[in-house]
Enzyme design. Sequence first.
Site, PDB file in Angstrom:
ATOM      1  N   LYS A 163      57.053  98.348  54.755  1.00  3.60           N
ATOM      2  CA  LYS A 163      56.472  99.486  54.017  1.00  3.60           C
ATOM      3  C   LYS A 163      54.984  99.633  54.322  1.00  3.60           C
ATOM      4  O   LYS A 163      54.489 100.751  54.521  1.00  3.60           O
ATOM      5  CB  LYS A 163      56.680  99.280  52.514  1.00  3.60           C
ATOM      6  CG  LYS A 163      58.151  99.249  52.111  1.00  3.60           C
ATOM      7  CD  LYS A 163      58.313  98.689  50.708  1.00  3.60           C
ATOM      8  CE  LYS A 163      59.757  98.683  50.253  1.00  3.60           C
ATOM      9  NZ  LYS A 163      59.940  97.914  49.009  1.00  3.60           N
ATOM     10  N   THR A 204      74.275 101.959  46.468  1.00  4.84           N
ATOM     11  CA  THR A 204      73.270 102.182  45.423  1.00  4.84           C
ATOM     12  C   THR A 204      72.530 103.500  45.649  1.00  4.84           C
ATOM     13  O   THR A 204      72.452 104.355  44.760  1.00  4.84           O
ATOM     14  CB  THR A 204      72.265 101.011  45.408  1.00  4.84           C
ATOM     15  OG1 THR A 204      72.995  99.795  45.273  1.00  4.84           O
ATOM     16  CG2 THR A 204      71.267 101.138  44.276  1.00  4.84           C
ATOM     17  N   VAL A 205      71.990 103.675  46.870  1.00  5.87           N
ATOM     18  CA  VAL A 205      71.151 104.855  47.117  1.00  5.87           C
ATOM     19  C   VAL A 205      72.008 106.109  47.313  1.00  5.87           C
ATOM     20  O   VAL A 205      71.810 107.123  46.630  1.00  5.87           O
ATOM     21  CB  VAL A 205      70.219 104.619  48.332  1.00  5.87           C
ATOM     22  CG1 VAL A 205      69.445 105.895  48.662  1.00  5.87           C
ATOM     23  CG2 VAL A 205      69.251 103.478  48.030  1.00  5.87           C
ATOM     24  N   ALA A 263      80.355 109.748  54.166  1.00  6.05           N
ATOM     25  CA  ALA A 263      80.939 108.700  55.004  1.00  6.05           C
ATOM     26  C   ALA A 263      80.639 107.334  54.410  1.00  6.05           C
ATOM     27  O   ALA A 263      79.510 107.060  54.005  1.00  6.05           O
ATOM     28  CB  ALA A 263      80.378 108.783  56.424  1.00  6.05           C
ATOM     29  N   LYS A 321      63.484 101.658  55.423  1.00 12.25           N
ATOM     30  CA  LYS A 321      62.174 101.207  55.942  1.00 12.25           C
ATOM     31  C   LYS A 321      62.312 100.234  57.102  1.00 12.25           C
ATOM     32  O   LYS A 321      61.481 100.232  58.010  1.00 12.25           O
ATOM     33  CB  LYS A 321      61.334 100.573  54.827  1.00 12.25           C
ATOM     34  CG  LYS A 321      62.001  99.441  54.078  1.00 12.25           C
ATOM     35  CD  LYS A 321      62.478  99.891  52.737  1.00 12.25           C
ATOM     36  CE  LYS A 321      63.263  98.839  52.016  1.00 12.25           C
ATOM     37  NZ  LYS A 321      63.765  99.304  50.738  1.00 12.25           N
ATOM     38  N   VAL A 381      59.396 104.023  51.159  1.00 16.66           N
ATOM     39  CA  VAL A 381      58.273 103.220  50.650  1.00 16.66           C
ATOM     40  C   VAL A 381      58.066 103.504  49.161  1.00 16.66           C
ATOM     41  O   VAL A 381      57.932 104.656  48.749  1.00 16.66           O
ATOM     42  CB  VAL A 381      56.956 103.544  51.404  1.00 16.66           C
ATOM     43  CG1 VAL A 381      55.823 102.666  50.891  1.00 16.66           C
ATOM     44  CG2 VAL A 381      57.117 103.364  52.903  1.00 16.66           C
TER      45      VAL A 381
HETATM   46  N1  LIG Z   1      68.762  99.776  46.706  1.00 20.29           N
HETATM   47  C1  LIG Z   1      67.535 100.253  46.518  1.00 20.29           C
HETATM   48  O1  LIG Z   1      66.969 100.198  45.412  1.00 20.29           O
HETATM   49  C2  LIG Z   1      66.794 100.859  47.674  1.00 20.29           C
HETATM   50  C3  LIG Z   1      65.509 101.423  47.455  1.00 20.29           C
HETATM   51  C4  LIG Z   1      64.852 102.051  48.506  1.00 20.29           C
HETATM   52  C5  LIG Z   1      65.427 102.061  49.752  1.00 20.29           C
HETATM   53  N2  LIG Z   1      66.655 101.475  49.957  1.00 20.29           N
HETATM   54  C6  LIG Z   1      67.230 101.548  51.298  1.00 20.29           C
HETATM   55  O2  LIG Z   1      68.389 102.396  51.241  1.00 20.29           O
HETATM   56  C7  LIG Z   1      69.364 101.977  52.199  1.00 20.29           C
HETATM   57  C8  LIG Z   1      70.712 101.755  51.508  1.00 20.29           C
HETATM   58  O3  LIG Z   1      70.574 100.744  50.537  1.00 20.29           O
HETATM   59  P1  LIG Z   1      71.667 100.519  49.388  1.00 20.29           P
HETATM   60  O4  LIG Z   1      71.042  99.568  48.423  1.00 20.29           O
HETATM   61  O5  LIG Z   1      72.174 101.802  48.888  1.00 20.29           O
HETATM   62  O6  LIG Z   1      72.831  99.776  50.206  1.00 20.29           O
HETATM   63  P2  LIG Z   1      74.335  99.492  49.707  1.00 20.29           P
HETATM   64  O7  LIG Z   1      74.433  99.613  48.245  1.00 20.29           O
HETATM   65  O8  LIG Z   1      74.747  98.228  50.365  1.00 20.29           O
HETATM   66  O9  LIG Z   1      75.179 100.708  50.337  1.00 20.29           O
HETATM   67  C9  LIG Z   1      75.425 100.810  51.697  1.00 20.29           C
HETATM   68  C10 LIG Z   1      76.459 101.914  51.919  1.00 20.29           C
HETATM   69  O10 LIG Z   1      76.613 102.109  53.322  1.00 20.29           O
HETATM   70  C11 LIG Z   1      77.995 102.186  53.626  1.00 20.29           C
HETATM   71  N3  LIG Z   1      78.200 101.768  55.011  1.00 20.29           N
HETATM   72  C12 LIG Z   1      77.879 100.591  55.593  1.00 20.29           C
HETATM   73  N4  LIG Z   1      78.193 100.628  56.901  1.00 20.29           N
HETATM   74  C13 LIG Z   1      78.721 101.844  57.150  1.00 20.29           C
HETATM   75  C14 LIG Z   1      79.274 102.485  58.279  1.00 20.29           C
HETATM   76  N5  LIG Z   1      79.311 101.878  59.468  1.00 20.29           N
HETATM   77  N6  LIG Z   1      79.740 103.753  58.170  1.00 20.29           N
HETATM   78  C15 LIG Z   1      79.700 104.393  56.971  1.00 20.29           C
HETATM   79  N7  LIG Z   1      79.179 103.836  55.853  1.00 20.29           N
HETATM   80  C16 LIG Z   1      78.712 102.576  55.937  1.00 20.29           C
HETATM   81  C17 LIG Z   1      78.684 101.279  52.625  1.00 20.29           C
HETATM   82  O11 LIG Z   1      80.038 101.653  52.537  1.00 20.29           O
HETATM   83  P3  LIG Z   1      81.058 100.993  51.450  1.00 20.29           P
HETATM   84  O12 LIG Z   1      80.599 101.519  50.122  1.00 20.29           O
HETATM   85  O13 LIG Z   1      82.401 101.481  51.828  1.00 20.29           O
HETATM   86  O14 LIG Z   1      80.878  99.503  51.593  1.00 20.29           O
HETATM   87  C18 LIG Z   1      77.851 101.597  51.372  1.00 20.29           C
HETATM   88  O15 LIG Z   1      78.374 102.732  50.743  1.00 20.29           O
HETATM   89  C19 LIG Z   1      68.753 100.736  52.867  1.00 20.29           C
HETATM   90  O16 LIG Z   1      68.096 101.133  54.032  1.00 20.29           O
HETATM   91  C20 LIG Z   1      67.735 100.235  51.848  1.00 20.29           C
HETATM   92  O17 LIG Z   1      66.671  99.508  52.438  1.00 20.29           O
HETATM   93  C21 LIG Z   1      67.338 100.884  48.946  1.00 20.29           C
END
Ligand SMILES: NC(=O)c1ccc[n+]([C@@H]2O[C@H](COP(=O)([O-])OP(=O)(O)OC[C@H]3O[C@@H](n4cnc5c(N)ncnc54)[C@H](OP(=O)(O)O)[C@@H]3O)[C@@H](O)[C@H]2O)c1
Length: 459
Positions: free
Chosen positions: A225, A33-34, A63, A125, A152
């Site tokens: 946060k 997502t991010v 990556a 966070k 945050v």
């Molecule tokens: N989602 C939100 O709205 C939001 C808002 C603020 C902050 N955040 C923070 O942003 C961070 C990411 O959140 P997200 O929602 O984007 O998570 P997500 O959608 O689950 O994406 C995680 C990504 O990390 C990759 N990944 C996982 N393990 C890995 C590894 N060992 N080596 C390389 N890549 C790896 C995954 O690869 P694959 O694609 O191949 O599975 C995926 O692309 C978190 O810390 C979250 O708390 C999220």
Amino acid sequence: MGSAKNKLSWSRFLGILHALMHRVNLGIVGCGTVGGGVYQAILRNGGLMASRLGVGVRVVKVAVQNRSKARAVKIPPALLTDDWRSLVDDPAVNLVGEFIGGTTTARSVLLAAFARGKSVVTANKALLSAHGEELFAAAEANGANLYYEASVAGGIPIIKVLREGLIGNQITRLYGIVNGTCNYILSRMKLEGADFAHVLAEAQALGYAEAEPSLDIDGHDAAHKTGILASLAHGFWVNPRDIYVEGIRAITQQDIRFASQMGYAIKLLGIVKKSGPVGRRGTPPVQVSVYPALVPQTHVLGSVNGVFNAVLVRGDIVGDTLYYGRGAGQDATASAVLSDLADAALDLKSGVKSRVPPFVPHERDGAVSPIGAVVSRYYVRLSVIDKPGTLAAITAILARARIGISSVMQPEAHEGESVPLVLMIHDATNANMARALAKIGQIGAVKCAPVMLRVENFD
Ligand SMILES: NC(=O)c1ccc[n+]([C@@H]2O[C@H](COP(=O)([O-])OP(=O)(O)OC[C@H]3O[C@@H](n4cnc5c(N)ncnc54)[C@H](OP(=O)(O)O)[C@@H]3O)[C@@H](O)[C@H]2O)c1
């Protein structure tokens, strides 16, 4: 008109040309997502940023865990790797974005980047809450920086507010609605009269709540946060174990209704207050807590609804300031990351990687108040047998504890042989209140464990 337009685009062209001469090569670890949102946002507004900054950001490597996974965001295969270490090691990468989440691999990514003198932008966070001090120290020791605006309140630039905009203020109060999932659930419970379980199930179906929702609804995400904001506001790194946390699982439709009848909304608040008597070492302790609180419906935080976030910051010079916006989601988070990328790019261009250091500990004697010592006002709901003497027995216990009642409400509602009784309580410490409620719970006519919520009037 036409020539002005041409002039503008010519100057923009020159800006982009200049930026191309100064270019930052970004490696993104994690493209969900991010990370995916950041990649897209750079494609969309990278040129605009470059012309504003005089330095461009280009994604040179991405990556992921599974390279063959289908993705909404199309990444050129040549950029993709499933080996984050090779990305961090790549000499062409001079800035790393960590967007994988969690606290294990993510911590290794940051430490490996710092060890190579590379700065990192993160949205994580949970990682900062658990390992912030270690990571800031590692960045500093290696002449690198750590940027975390997106950690945050999503699109709200609240880290910049605390580290730069309000740098000349003592922060006396900070209140945040910083978890969109909880705010969405509480808003729908209030607006539709629906029950917690029903709204949670719908929020999960709509993707506003995780299948395993406890990080959000039990208050832990808000605590991560709130701890980061408290640390920045008060100059000592707040240990997450010192933060008092209550989530929203126990909030009932009945409490939302009674609160509303008295002019209050129930919100999950992160609260950071400098308060109480001066501690042993001369510094007043700071309240750092997360709990559902009754807030006046007339207060601006009382009308922040849905998945939106808001943070109120009171500075001793500026007074009250308020920040409102989308607290999560792909675009809001990408916007915050772009702001960090801009700072990082300018720092790299000017060769001063820590113009604004990630965190400056300066309050050696800073301490978090135990919740027992925190003074609050309270809403108390009891379920009592409606018979003479019950109210007198309850008020006698409160009087002996020197706790004042500001109002009593007996709504017209029966629960079997019991009726609800709602008390609004003046300022009392949480410890004193807990002791009094334990005694009230032992009165024979009091049928269930008392329900207690704190009231926040923002004074
Ligand atoms: N989602 C939100 O709205 C939001 C808002 C603020 C902050 N955040 C923070 O942003 C961070 C990411 O959140 P997200 O929602 O984007 O998570 P997500 O959608 O689950 O994406 C995680 C990504 O990390 C990759 N990944 C996982 N393990 C890995 C590894 N060992 N080596 C390389 N890549 C790896 C995954 O690869 P694959 O694609 O191949 O599975 C995926 O692309 C978190 O810390 C979250 O708390 C999220």
